[in-house]
Scaffold this motif. Structure first.
Motif, PDB file in Angstrom:
ATOM      1  N   SER B 242       0.834  -1.204   0.000  1.00 11.14           N
ATOM      2  CA  SER B 242       0.000   0.000   0.000  1.00 11.14           C
ATOM      3  C   SER B 242       0.873   1.261   0.000  1.00 11.14           C
ATOM      4  O   SER B 242       0.521   2.265  -0.620  1.00 11.14           O
ATOM      5  N   ALA B 243       2.020   1.193   0.674  1.00 11.16           N
ATOM      6  CA  ALA B 243       2.935   2.339   0.672  1.00 11.16           C
ATOM      7  C   ALA B 243       3.516   2.576  -0.722  1.00 11.16           C
ATOM      8  O   ALA B 243       3.623   3.712  -1.183  1.00 11.16           O
ATOM      9  N   VAL B 244       3.864   1.489  -1.405  1.00 16.91           N
ATOM     10  CA  VAL B 244       4.401   1.619  -2.764  1.00 16.91           C
ATOM     11  C   VAL B 244       3.342   2.211  -3.686  1.00 16.91           C
ATOM     12  O   VAL B 244       3.615   3.111  -4.480  1.00 16.91           O
ATOM     13  N   PHE B 245       2.114   1.735  -3.530  1.00 21.95           N
ATOM     14  CA  PHE B 245       1.014   2.239  -4.356  1.00 21.95           C
ATOM     15  C   PHE B 245       0.818   3.743  -4.156  1.00 21.95           C
ATOM     16  O   PHE B 245       0.565   4.486  -5.094  1.00 21.95           O
ATOM     17  N   LEU B 246       0.960   4.163  -2.899  1.00 19.83           N
ATOM     18  CA  LEU B 246       0.818   5.588  -2.576  1.00 19.83           C
ATOM     19  C   LEU B 246       1.986   6.405  -3.128  1.00 19.83           C
ATOM     20  O   LEU B 246       1.809   7.538  -3.582  1.00 19.83           O
ATOM     21  N   ALA B 247       3.171   5.838  -3.102  1.00 19.89           N
ATOM     22  CA  ALA B 247       4.358   6.583  -3.536  1.00 19.89           C
ATOM     23  C   ALA B 247       4.465   6.642  -5.052  1.00 19.89           C
ATOM     24  O   ALA B 247       4.971   7.625  -5.609  1.00 19.89           O
ATOM     25  N   ALA B 248       3.973   5.597  -5.730  1.00 17.92           N
ATOM     26  CA  ALA B 248       4.235   5.448  -7.161  1.00 17.92           C
ATOM     27  C   ALA B 248       3.873   6.670  -8.023  1.00 17.92           C
ATOM     28  O   ALA B 248       4.722   7.135  -8.787  1.00 17.92           O
ATOM     29  N   PRO B 249       2.655   7.210  -7.914  1.00 20.38           N
ATOM     30  CA  PRO B 249       2.317   8.321  -8.814  1.00 20.38           C
ATOM     31  C   PRO B 249       3.286   9.503  -8.695  1.00 20.38           C
ATOM     32  O   PRO B 249       3.719  10.058  -9.703  1.00 20.38           O
ATOM     33  N   ILE B 250       3.623   9.867  -7.461  1.00 15.90           N
ATOM     34  CA  ILE B 250       4.511  11.023  -7.268  1.00 15.90           C
ATOM     35  C   ILE B 250       5.925  10.697  -7.743  1.00 15.90           C
ATOM     36  O   ILE B 250       6.592  11.515  -8.380  1.00 15.90           O
ATOM     37  N   ILE B 251       6.394   9.476  -7.462  1.00 18.86           N
ATOM     38  CA  ILE B 251       7.754   9.126  -7.876  1.00 18.86           C
ATOM     39  C   ILE B 251       7.855   9.090  -9.405  1.00 18.86           C
ATOM     40  O   ILE B 251       8.828   9.588  -9.978  1.00 18.86           O
ATOM     41  N   ILE B 252       6.827   8.565 -10.052  1.00 13.99           N
ATOM     42  CA  ILE B 252       6.851   8.540 -11.522  1.00 13.99           C
ATOM     43  C   ILE B 252       6.870   9.974 -12.070  1.00 13.99           C
ATOM     44  O   ILE B 252       7.671  10.313 -12.940  1.00 13.99           O
ATOM     45  N   ALA B 253       5.997  10.820 -11.510  1.00 13.42           N
ATOM     46  CA  ALA B 253       5.985  12.225 -11.945  1.00 13.42           C
ATOM     47  C   ALA B 253       7.349  12.860 -11.689  1.00 13.42           C
ATOM     48  O   ALA B 253       7.869  13.612 -12.522  1.00 13.42           O
ATOM     49  N   TYR B 254       7.928  12.519 -10.550  1.00 11.71           N
ATOM     50  CA  TYR B 254       9.229  13.086 -10.189  1.00 11.71           C
ATOM     51  C   TYR B 254      10.312  12.657 -11.175  1.00 11.71           C
ATOM     52  O   TYR B 254      11.149  13.467 -11.593  1.00 11.71           O
ATOM     53  N   LEU B 255      10.290  11.382 -11.574  1.00 10.91           N
ATOM     54  CA  LEU B 255      11.320  10.904 -12.497  1.00 10.91           C
ATOM     55  C   LEU B 255      11.249  11.661 -13.825  1.00 10.91           C
ATOM     56  O   LEU B 255      12.267  11.930 -14.449  1.00 10.91           O
ATOM     57  N   PHE B 256      10.034  12.031 -14.245  1.00 14.80           N
ATOM     58  CA  PHE B 256       9.895  12.751 -15.509  1.00 14.80           C
ATOM     59  C   PHE B 256      10.209  14.241 -15.374  1.00 14.80           C
ATOM     60  O   PHE B 256      10.835  14.832 -16.248  1.00 14.80           O
ATOM     61  N   PHE B 257       9.738  14.845 -14.295  1.00 16.55           N
ATOM     62  CA  PHE B 257       9.862  16.301 -14.164  1.00 16.55           C
ATOM     63  C   PHE B 257      10.770  16.696 -13.018  1.00 16.55           C
ATOM     64  O   PHE B 257      10.530  17.687 -12.330  1.00 16.55           O
ATOM     65  N   GLN B 258      11.815  15.870 -12.828  1.00 15.25           N
ATOM     66  CA  GLN B 258      12.711  16.029 -11.704  1.00 15.25           C
ATOM     67  C   GLN B 258      13.197  17.467 -11.488  1.00 15.25           C
ATOM     68  O   GLN B 258      13.102  18.002 -10.394  1.00 15.25           O
ATOM     69  N   LYS B 259      13.675  18.092 -12.573  1.00 15.86           N
ATOM     70  CA  LYS B 259      14.223  19.458 -12.451  1.00 15.86           C
ATOM     71  C   LYS B 259      13.168  20.425 -11.945  1.00 15.86           C
ATOM     72  O   LYS B 259      13.434  21.264 -11.086  1.00 15.86           O
ATOM     73  N   HIS B 260      11.947  20.291 -12.500  1.00 14.90           N
ATOM     74  CA  HIS B 260      10.878  21.199 -12.080  1.00 14.90           C
ATOM     75  C   HIS B 260      10.538  21.014 -10.612  1.00 14.90           C
ATOM     76  O   HIS B 260      10.317  21.978  -9.891  1.00 14.90           O
ATOM     77  N   PHE B 261      10.503  19.746 -10.183  1.00 15.47           N
ATOM     78  CA  PHE B 261      10.218  19.474  -8.776  1.00 15.47           C
ATOM     79  C   PHE B 261      11.254  20.143  -7.880  1.00 15.47           C
ATOM     80  O   PHE B 261      10.916  20.815  -6.917  1.00 15.47           O
ATOM     81  N   ILE B 262      12.513  19.943  -8.220  1.00 13.65           N
ATOM     82  CA  ILE B 262      13.573  20.473  -7.366  1.00 13.65           C
ATOM     83  C   ILE B 262      13.536  21.995  -7.341  1.00 13.65           C
ATOM     84  O   ILE B 262      13.604  22.608  -6.278  1.00 13.65           O
ATOM     85  N   GLN B 263      13.367  22.589  -8.536  1.00 15.69           N
ATOM     86  CA  GLN B 263      13.311  24.056  -8.573  1.00 15.69           C
ATOM     87  C   GLN B 263      12.122  24.592  -7.783  1.00 15.69           C
ATOM     88  O   GLN B 263      12.238  25.574  -7.062  1.00 15.69           O
ATOM     89  N   SER B 264      10.976  23.924  -7.925  1.00 17.74           N
ATOM     90  CA  SER B 264       9.781  24.396  -7.224  1.00 17.74           C
ATOM     91  C   SER B 264       9.986  24.369  -5.721  1.00 17.74           C
ATOM     92  O   SER B 264       9.714  25.341  -5.024  1.00 17.74           O
ATOM     93  N   MET B 265      10.482  23.220  -5.245  1.00 14.01           N
ATOM     94  CA  MET B 265      10.664  23.088  -3.807  1.00 14.01           C
ATOM     95  C   MET B 265      11.717  24.057  -3.298  1.00 14.01           C
ATOM     96  O   MET B 265      11.583  24.608  -2.216  1.00 14.01           O
ATOM     97  N   ALA B 266      12.755  24.273  -4.092  1.00 13.01           N
ATOM     98  CA  ALA B 266      13.802  25.197  -3.663  1.00 13.01           C
ATOM     99  C   ALA B 266      13.237  26.605  -3.535  1.00 13.01           C
ATOM    100  O   ALA B 266      13.665  27.375  -2.681  1.00 13.01           O
ATOM    101  N   SER B 267      12.240  26.934  -4.369  1.00 13.82           N
ATOM    102  CA  SER B 267      11.702  28.291  -4.321  1.00 13.82           C
ATOM    103  C   SER B 267      10.848  28.531  -3.079  1.00 13.82           C
ATOM    104  O   SER B 267      10.557  29.667  -2.744  1.00 13.82           O
ATOM    105  N   THR B 268      10.448  27.469  -2.373  1.00 18.08           N
ATOM    106  CA  THR B 268       9.696  27.682  -1.133  1.00 18.08           C
ATOM    107  C   THR B 268      10.540  28.444  -0.129  1.00 18.08           C
ATOM    108  O   THR B 268      10.016  29.118   0.740  1.00 18.08           O
TER     109      THR B 268
END
Lengths: 287, 272
Positions: B242-268
């Motif tokens: 169940s934990a993997v199922f919960l993590a999967a969508p975000i991790i998949i999105a992260y693998l594709f848009f990694q740079k955007h994720f990092i930049q977004s979070m850094a801007s917080t």
């Protein structure tokens, strides 16, 4: 017509914010203060109890334990976070290959839900067959009661939280490190300064704004500690991981003490603001 | 000496990278392995099986929870982008009485800890009969002060000529925001969008409070209650599935848009 429209338009545009502000911030804050003087189980009528909730708060041993636990968490989590994140950021800031890969790897737990991280680490921390204890045993050490020893449980949660958030702070420090002017290091090189000296005398003071931000962000984050103990330990063993938010949650949604838990919330919020102000006073420096 | 230093550097970084990646790898492998293998699992189980996942699917309405989370997060992200743009635009590009006051109120409320509003907001949900509906999961999240400030900043940096030209063409303010200005501030939209989506997707305290009926539960909430509530019957594999199922969508999105994720979070961190 068009002139009135022009005058009204800005207010129309900000109205969603104003409605939201009144409904979900202003009213709740005022209502919270009113609640602190009442006893209420949400179903029956509210009952005026004067300072009853406040008196109870000051004698509530469990609440003070939860405050103590929260501070214990912060006092391990924040220094650990800063030291490791700064070290990793400094390593990444060197001329190395695979920078993107390392950065992405460190950042992975940041995007994942705390629920996932907690379920995962609950298994890693497991006493009998957890990965960590198996590693310790294979290295010839004894098992550690990561989550079942009251002295260690909060430390374990702090370590896990550090693992989860570290990537974000590595990135923030990395951004900070890149703002330090190169000339400073070149000048220090001429004076024959060592790497360590440069780090302590130039880097650390120069990234004070980042340091301040990291402390504030992780303080506010740390004060919200909830889901980790909720899933992992339920606040145990012996209430050693009962965080303040978890206690407030329990008062409200297990016992339906709305007035009392609102009192705890108000008091705790003031405490948070106070801590942040003190941190601002002592950490933030003009450069 | 130099080479030695390099080797040390790479060793430390690799050690750190393993510390971050291995637990995820272990979790995925454990979720795919027979229950008996988990207690000794290091890298790969004796055989791979999906039985943990089928047990999970048969015990909890995880598909429904996935839908709820996707629905709620999309609505919150979409609408908060729209509302925050409007407010941010007004605060940066329009003249009106009270503008600075509103700006100061926003800054002030951002310093307000959520612990003070948590209980009363729950009571509001009860009184509005929004408990166990999607309304409680969306309406309170349609405005995001951080997003307002991001949009205010972004709109401020655009040239006035852009807006003037659109006005001459007869564009209304809303058209200007969404058709003229939005294409010019894509990075801000991506940043705010990712943060709003992630925030909504990962939120768990609020759903735990306002949702009691399984059919409205979000994914992290359902997984939490599944793991804590004993329905997983202390089967580690099912919990981890169940934990993997919960993590999967975000991790998949992260693998594709990694740079955007990092930049977004850094801007917080770059609020001021």
């Amino acid at each position: 017509m068009s002139n009135t429209r022009k005058k009204i338009m800005p207010y129309v545009m900000v109205s969603p914010y104003l409605v939201h502000l009144l409904a979900f911030t202003t009213f709740p804050v005022i209502f919270s203060l009113i609640l602190t003087f009442h006893k209420w189980n949400i179903i029956g009528p509210m009952e005026w109890v004067e300072f009853g909730n406040w008196k109870r708060l000051f004698y509530d041993r469990l609440f003070w334990i939860s405050i103590f636990n929260t501070f214990k968490f912060l006092s391990i989590h924040i220094p650990l976070q800063i030291i490791i994140a700064l070290a990793l950021a400094e390593f990444l800031n060197q001329n190395i290959r695979l920078k993107g890969f390392f950065r992405a790897a460190f950042f992975m737990p940041v995007v994942v839900s705390g629920v996932v991280v907690t379920i995962l680490w609950q298994q890693l921390f497991s006493f009998e067959n957890g990965v960590l204890n198996r590693l310790l045993v294979s290295l010839g050490f004894g098992k550690v009661g990561w989550l079942i020893d009251p002295d260690i449980a909060m430390v374990s949660i702090a370590v896990m939280a550090t693992w989860k958030n570290l990537g974000l702070y590595v990135i923030l420090f990395l951004v900070g490190l890149q703002t330090v002017p190169k000339q400073y290091y070149e000048a220090a090189d001429l004076d024959g300064a060592s790497h360590w000296q440069k780090f302590i005398k130039i880097t650390v003071p120069m990234i004070n704004p980042t340091m301040f931000m990291v402390v504030i962000l992780s303080t506010i984050g740390g004060f919200s500690l909830f889901i980790e103990p909720y899933i992992m330990t339920g606040g145990g063993p012996l209430n050693s991981t009962l965080s303040a938010v978890l206690y407030i949650y329990k008062q409200a949604f297990q016992y339906y003490h709305m007035g009392y838990s609102a009192t705890l919330g108000v008091f705790f919020a003031f405490l948070i603001v106070l801590v942040v102000i003190v941190q601002k006073r002592y950490i933030e420096k003009d450069i | 000496m130099r080479v030695l230093k390099k080797i040390l550097l790479y060793t430390l970084l690799s050690g750190a990278a393993i510390t971050f990646i291995y637990p995820f790898f272990w979790m995925i492998m454990a979720s795919l392995s027979p229950e008996a293998d988990i207690s000794s699992l290091v890298l790969f189980p004796s055989k791979l099986t999906l039985s943990n996942y089928s047990t999970m699917v048969s015990k909890i309405p995880i598909g429904r929870a996935l839908f709820n989370s996707l629905f709620v997060s999309s609505v919150n992200t979409g609408l908060s982008l729209i509302f925050s743009s409007m407010v941010g635009y007004a605060l940066s590009r329009m003249e009106f009485k009270g503008r600075n006051l509103i700006f100061m109120i926003i800054i002030f409320t951002m310093t307000l800890p959520f612990q003070i509003t948590l209980i009363p907001n729950y009571i509001i949900m009860v009184k509005l009969h929004w408990v166990d509906t999607y309304l409680s999961l969306t309406i309170p999240f349609l405005i995001n002060t951080f997003a307002i400030l991001m949009f205010r900043q972004a709109f401020k940096s655009l040239p006035q000529a852009l807006i003037d030209a659109a006005r001459i063409d007869g564009c209304g303010e809303l058209r200007i925001i969404f058709f003229i200005l939005w294409p010019n501030i894509k990075p801000t939209i991506i940043t705010v969008g990712i943060l709003a989506f992630m925030g909504s997707w990962n939120e768990v305290l609020w759903p735990l409070i306002v949702i009691r009926e399984e059919q409205f539960m979000t994914l992290p909430q359902l997984v939490t209650l599944f793991v804590v509530g004993g329905r997983a019957e202390s089967q580690l594999g099912v919990k981890l599935a169940s934990a993997v199922f919960l993590a999967a969508p975000i991790i998949i999105a992260y693998l594709f848009f990694q740079k955007h994720f990092i930049q977004s979070m850094a801007s917080t961190g770059l609020k001021d």
